[in-house]
Design a protein around this motif. Structure first.
Motif, PDB file in Angstrom:
ATOM      1  N   ARG A   8       0.834  -1.208   0.000  1.00 33.14           N
ATOM      2  CA  ARG A   8       0.000   0.000   0.000  1.00 33.14           C
ATOM      3  C   ARG A   8       0.865   1.253   0.000  1.00 33.14           C
ATOM      4  NH1 ARG A   8      -3.129  -3.300   3.454  1.00 33.14           N
ATOM      5  NH2 ARG A   8      -2.136  -2.430   5.316  1.00 33.14           N
ATOM      6  N   ALA A   9       1.945   1.224   0.770  1.00 32.97           N
ATOM      7  CA  ALA A   9       2.841   2.383   0.808  1.00 32.97           C
ATOM      8  C   ALA A   9       3.457   2.647  -0.567  1.00 32.97           C
ATOM      9  CB  ALA A   9       3.942   2.159   1.846  1.00 32.97           C
ATOM     10  N   LEU A  10       3.803   1.596  -1.280  1.00 31.79           N
ATOM     11  CA  LEU A  10       4.364   1.760  -2.625  1.00 31.79           C
ATOM     12  C   LEU A  10       3.318   2.317  -3.584  1.00 31.79           C
ATOM     13  CD1 LEU A  10       6.440  -1.513  -2.679  1.00 31.79           C
ATOM     14  CD2 LEU A  10       7.385   0.793  -2.956  1.00 31.79           C
ATOM     15  N   ASP A  11       2.086   1.871  -3.453  1.00 42.75           N
ATOM     16  CA  ASP A  11       1.014   2.441  -4.270  1.00 42.75           C
ATOM     17  C   ASP A  11       0.841   3.930  -3.964  1.00 42.75           C
ATOM     18  OD1 ASP A  11       0.552  -0.077  -5.358  1.00 42.75           O
ATOM     19  OD2 ASP A  11      -1.100  -0.530  -3.967  1.00 42.75           O
ATOM     20  N   GLU A  12       0.918   4.280  -2.683  1.00 39.97           N
ATOM     21  CA  GLU A  12       0.791   5.681  -2.287  1.00 39.97           C
ATOM     22  C   GLU A  12       1.940   6.520  -2.848  1.00 39.97           C
ATOM     23  OE1 GLU A  12       0.675   5.359   1.954  1.00 39.97           O
ATOM     24  OE2 GLU A  12      -1.199   4.205   1.915  1.00 39.97           O
ATOM     25  N   ALA A  13       3.149   5.974  -2.785  1.00 39.02           N
ATOM     26  CA  ALA A  13       4.306   6.696  -3.321  1.00 39.02           C
ATOM     27  C   ALA A  13       4.129   6.961  -4.811  1.00 39.02           C
ATOM     28  CB  ALA A  13       5.586   5.904  -3.064  1.00 39.02           C
ATOM     29  N   ALA A  14       3.671   5.953  -5.547  1.00 37.85           N
ATOM     30  CA  ALA A  14       3.464   6.127  -6.980  1.00 37.85           C
ATOM     31  C   ALA A  14       2.414   7.196  -7.250  1.00 37.85           C
ATOM     32  CB  ALA A  14       3.063   4.802  -7.608  1.00 37.85           C
TER      33      ALA A  14
END
Length: 265
Positions: A75-81
């Motif tokens: 989820r954090a990686l999705d948020e970063a993107a």
């Protein structure tokens, strides 16, 4: 985090007024405001999101807890993107309750990176392992030195996994300059953060990062080392400090910009 007393709109406005071109964001306020709304707010102001903090906390022994950590990091990686940053900073996690097995905990970090690195690459986001000062090894981060962080990162492609260099955590380590050179050779310096070290540390320790120029760290020398190693990315100032948080946030930001120009340029 340096001026966490400001709301996200106040932070963006203050950065624009102070000539700060980008901001490193933390997940909690970003999610509270809305990830897409934050991305629009920052972009419309002409700013960039330099990094998102934080992912990590991979060291649980219980399989269900480890699976939950992987899901949260995805989820954090999705948020970063969504925010448009190419870097997610990782704080690895401390020893599980009752454990004394540092090696085993670090290997669980490596296992988590094996799961996450391809997922991150698909989203155009890099993972930056941040070593924390050894005083945090038991409860927050079993990765205590740049050498340990690079030993983990080098199991993966450099464009997927690198390190975050934070002066607060590494200034004491006489091996760190050579490790910065090592990281630079492979393009693994994914983030660079400044904070000073002042004593006595406060009770609780975590919120003891000193304002730039107030402590023992030769900030200009560390900046020179990192840039000599080939780093050309943004420089963040990350201060956890109760006294700074109790002051007017715009005043703190103005002061921090002045200290950066005086002590790190």
């Amino acid at each position: 985090m340096t001026v966490k007393q400001l709301s996200l709109p106040e932070l963006v406005a203050a950065c624009v007024e102070s000539g700060v071109p980008g901001v490193g964001l933390w997940r909690e306020p970003t999610r509270a405001y809305g990830v897409e709304a934050t991305a629009t707010l920052v972009r419309d102001a002409g700013l960039t999101v330099t990094t998102l903090c934080r992912g990590g906390f991979f060291t649980a022994e219980d399989p269900a807890e480890r699976a939950a950590a992987i899901a949260d990091n995805q989820r954090a990686l999705d948020e970063a993107a969504t925010l448009g940053t190419d870097t997610l900073v990782l704080v690895s996690g401390g020893l599980p309750a009752g454990s004394r097995d540092l090696h085993g905990a670090r290997e669980r970090v490596a296992d988590a990176l094996t799961d996450l690195a391809p997922y991150a690459a698909e989203r155009g986001v890099r993972l930056a392992i941040e070593p924390l000062h050894p005083m945090f090894a038991s409860d927050r981060c079993v990765v205590s030195t740049l050498e340990q962080a690079l030993d983990l990162a080098e199991r993966f492609p450099a464009d997927q996994v690198g390190v975050c260099v934070d002066t607060y955590h590494i200034w004491w380590d006489d091996r760190a300059p050579a490790q910065i050179e090592r990281a630079g050779r492979d393009g693994r310096i994914h983030s660079f953060q400044l904070a000073d070290w002042t004593t006595p540390l406060p009770e609780g320790v975590l919120n003891g990062r000193g304002q730039l120029g107030d402590g023992a760290v030769d900030l200009r020398a560390w900046r020179t080392r990192v840039e000599t190693a080939g780093y050309t990315g943004p420089i963040e100032v990350e201060l956890f400090n109760d006294e700074l948080w109790a002051r007017d946030g715009r005043e703190v930001l103005t002061e921090t910009v002045d200290r950066f120009l005086r002590h790190a340029c």
